[in-house]
Motif scaffolding. Sequence first.
Motif, PDB file in Angstrom:
ATOM      1  N   THR A  63      39.612   8.473  57.612  1.00  0.00           N
ATOM      2  CA  THR A  63      39.331   9.706  58.348  1.00  0.00           C
ATOM      3  C   THR A  63      40.604  10.353  58.882  1.00  0.00           C
ATOM      4  O   THR A  63      40.749  11.577  58.846  1.00  0.00           O
ATOM      5  N   ALA A  64      41.538   9.542  59.361  1.00  0.00           N
ATOM      6  CA  ALA A  64      42.786  10.089  59.895  1.00  0.00           C
ATOM      7  C   ALA A  64      43.573  10.855  58.844  1.00  0.00           C
ATOM      8  O   ALA A  64      44.403  11.712  59.177  1.00  0.00           O
ATOM      9  N   ASP A  65      43.313  10.558  57.577  1.00  0.00           N
ATOM     10  CA  ASP A  65      44.062  11.181  56.487  1.00  0.00           C
ATOM     11  C   ASP A  65      43.258  12.252  55.752  1.00  0.00           C
ATOM     12  O   ASP A  65      43.707  12.782  54.733  1.00  0.00           O
ATOM     13  N   ALA A  66      42.069  12.590  56.260  1.00  0.00           N
ATOM     14  CA  ALA A  66      41.165  13.471  55.517  1.00  0.00           C
ATOM     15  C   ALA A  66      41.754  14.858  55.282  1.00  0.00           C
ATOM     16  O   ALA A  66      41.707  15.383  54.164  1.00  0.00           O
ATOM     17  N   HIS A  67      42.300  15.479  56.317  1.00  0.00           N
ATOM     18  CA  HIS A  67      42.841  16.831  56.147  1.00  0.00           C
ATOM     19  C   HIS A  67      44.000  16.830  55.152  1.00  0.00           C
ATOM     20  O   HIS A  67      44.140  17.759  54.347  1.00  0.00           O
ATOM     21  N   ARG A  68      44.815  15.800  55.209  1.00  0.00           N
ATOM     22  CA  ARG A  68      45.906  15.665  54.248  1.00  0.00           C
ATOM     23  C   ARG A  68      45.338  15.514  52.832  1.00  0.00           C
ATOM     24  O   ARG A  68      45.816  16.144  51.887  1.00  0.00           O
ATOM     25  N   ALA A  69      44.317  14.702  52.682  1.00  0.00           N
ATOM     26  CA  ALA A  69      43.706  14.486  51.367  1.00  0.00           C
ATOM     27  C   ALA A  69      43.128  15.784  50.812  1.00  0.00           C
ATOM     28  O   ALA A  69      43.254  16.069  49.611  1.00  0.00           O
ATOM     29  N   TYR A  70      42.514  16.578  51.675  1.00  0.00           N
ATOM     30  CA  TYR A  70      41.933  17.841  51.213  1.00  0.00           C
ATOM     31  C   TYR A  70      43.021  18.808  50.746  1.00  0.00           C
ATOM     32  O   TYR A  70      42.851  19.525  49.752  1.00  0.00           O
ATOM     33  N   ARG A  71      44.140  18.819  51.455  1.00  0.00           N
ATOM     34  CA  ARG A  71      45.244  19.693  51.024  1.00  0.00           C
ATOM     35  C   ARG A  71      45.802  19.233  49.677  1.00  0.00           C
ATOM     36  O   ARG A  71      46.114  20.060  48.809  1.00  0.00           O
ATOM     37  N   ILE A  72      45.931  17.922  49.520  1.00  0.00           N
ATOM     38  CA  ILE A  72      46.422  17.387  48.246  1.00  0.00           C
ATOM     39  C   ILE A  72      45.465  17.750  47.113  1.00  0.00           C
ATOM     40  O   ILE A  72      45.881  18.200  46.036  1.00  0.00           O
ATOM     41  N   ALA A  73      44.179  17.557  47.358  1.00  0.00           N
ATOM     42  CA  ALA A  73      43.178  17.866  46.335  1.00  0.00           C
ATOM     43  C   ALA A  73      43.216  19.346  45.961  1.00  0.00           C
ATOM     44  O   ALA A  73      43.150  19.704  44.773  1.00  0.00           O
ATOM     45  N   ASP A  74      43.331  20.203  46.964  1.00  0.00           N
ATOM     46  CA  ASP A  74      43.372  21.644  46.692  1.00  0.00           C
ATOM     47  C   ASP A  74      44.583  22.013  45.841  1.00  0.00           C
ATOM     48  O   ASP A  74      44.494  22.867  44.943  1.00  0.00           O
ATOM     49  N   GLU A  75      45.718  21.370  46.114  1.00  0.00           N
ATOM     50  CA  GLU A  75      46.926  21.655  45.337  1.00  0.00           C
ATOM     51  C   GLU A  75      46.757  21.225  43.884  1.00  0.00           C
ATOM     52  O   GLU A  75      47.156  21.941  42.957  1.00  0.00           O
ATOM     53  N   PHE A  76      46.171  20.065  43.674  1.00  0.00           N
ATOM     54  CA  PHE A  76      45.950  19.604  42.299  1.00  0.00           C
ATOM     55  C   PHE A  76      44.957  20.512  41.572  1.00  0.00           C
ATOM     56  O   PHE A  76      45.136  20.841  40.392  1.00  0.00           O
ATOM     57  N   ARG A  77      43.919  20.934  42.268  1.00  0.00           N
ATOM     58  CA  ARG A  77      42.905  21.770  41.621  1.00  0.00           C
ATOM     59  C   ARG A  77      43.445  23.164  41.303  1.00  0.00           C
ATOM     60  O   ARG A  77      43.004  23.798  40.342  1.00  0.00           O
ATOM     61  N   LYS A  78      44.410  23.631  42.095  1.00  0.00           N
ATOM     62  CA  LYS A  78      45.074  24.896  41.763  1.00  0.00           C
ATOM     63  C   LYS A  78      45.781  24.798  40.416  1.00  0.00           C
ATOM     64  O   LYS A  78      45.976  25.802  39.734  1.00  0.00           O
ATOM     65  N   ARG A  79      46.162  23.573  40.064  1.00  0.00           N
ATOM     66  CA  ARG A  79      46.862  23.323  38.802  1.00  0.00           C
ATOM     67  C   ARG A  79      45.890  22.871  37.711  1.00  0.00           C
ATOM     68  O   ARG A  79      46.291  22.279  36.710  1.00  0.00           O
ATOM     69  N   SER A  80      44.605  23.140  37.939  1.00  0.00           N
ATOM     70  CA  SER A  80      43.543  22.852  36.962  1.00  0.00           C
ATOM     71  C   SER A  80      43.344  21.364  36.709  1.00  0.00           C
ATOM     72  O   SER A  80      42.928  20.960  35.618  1.00  0.00           O
ATOM     73  N   LYS A  81      43.644  20.540  37.717  1.00  0.00           N
ATOM     74  CA  LYS A  81      43.387  19.112  37.613  1.00  0.00           C
ATOM     75  C   LYS A  81      42.005  18.795  38.190  1.00  0.00           C
ATOM     76  O   LYS A  81      41.569  19.415  39.160  1.00  0.00           O
ATOM     77  N   PHE A  82      41.336  17.829  37.590  1.00  0.00           N
ATOM     78  CA  PHE A  82      40.067  17.358  38.124  1.00  0.00           C
ATOM     79  C   PHE A  82      40.352  16.292  39.180  1.00  0.00           C
ATOM     80  O   PHE A  82      41.197  15.424  38.979  1.00  0.00           O
TER      81      PHE A  82
END
Length: 222
Positions: A63-82
Amino acid sequence: MRIELVRVTHKRTRAWQLFLRTLTLPILAALTPSSIEVKITDERTESIDYESDADLIGLTFLTADAHRAYRIADEFRKRSKFVVMGGPHASILPEEAIRHADSVVIGEAELVWKDLLQDFQKGSLKKFYQSKTPVKMEDLPLPRRNLVKCKGFTTIEMVETSRGCPFNCDFCYMPTLFGRSYRLRPIEDVIKEIKTLKKDHLAFADDNLVGNPDYAKNLFKK
């Protein structure tokens, strides 16, 4: 096909604070078909490469890392990664996590991991995956520890002897996620795995190592 499994942290940990390497991701790597190339990144000691050539990115986080994880996921998805998410936070709040991912694994991943990979390869990835039964501790594979870099960790090796906890503490996520189930791994399997380790010291990755005192005593005597 290539996949990259990432252990997320919201801040880089100082070297002297790093004790335990991740165990979940090496177990998933061991369950991944040999035809699929696997890379493991632990953000506590490594930087994330957003230009990764992986076809699928897996993120696990607290949970402490959730916001960081969401930012990472968004960056990867911007690059068309699943992106696939799992871990305690995503399991308890899957509807929140799915807003930043293509799929979320709820609870233990071992029994649904191969189905998830097959669905991804067929282009039919589901939003949610959840095992209908608990993982049998006697079925755990040997983790692919060689995929996790050793540098920076005080305690390099981790071994799991049980999962869950027989208690119902209101401050803990364990009862919410798994109930009060407490599963023990055969002691012979634990000893066999310990003998494969290259270091003389280790740490146990259990939720409650002494939840069954008789089992714990027998294990320690071995």
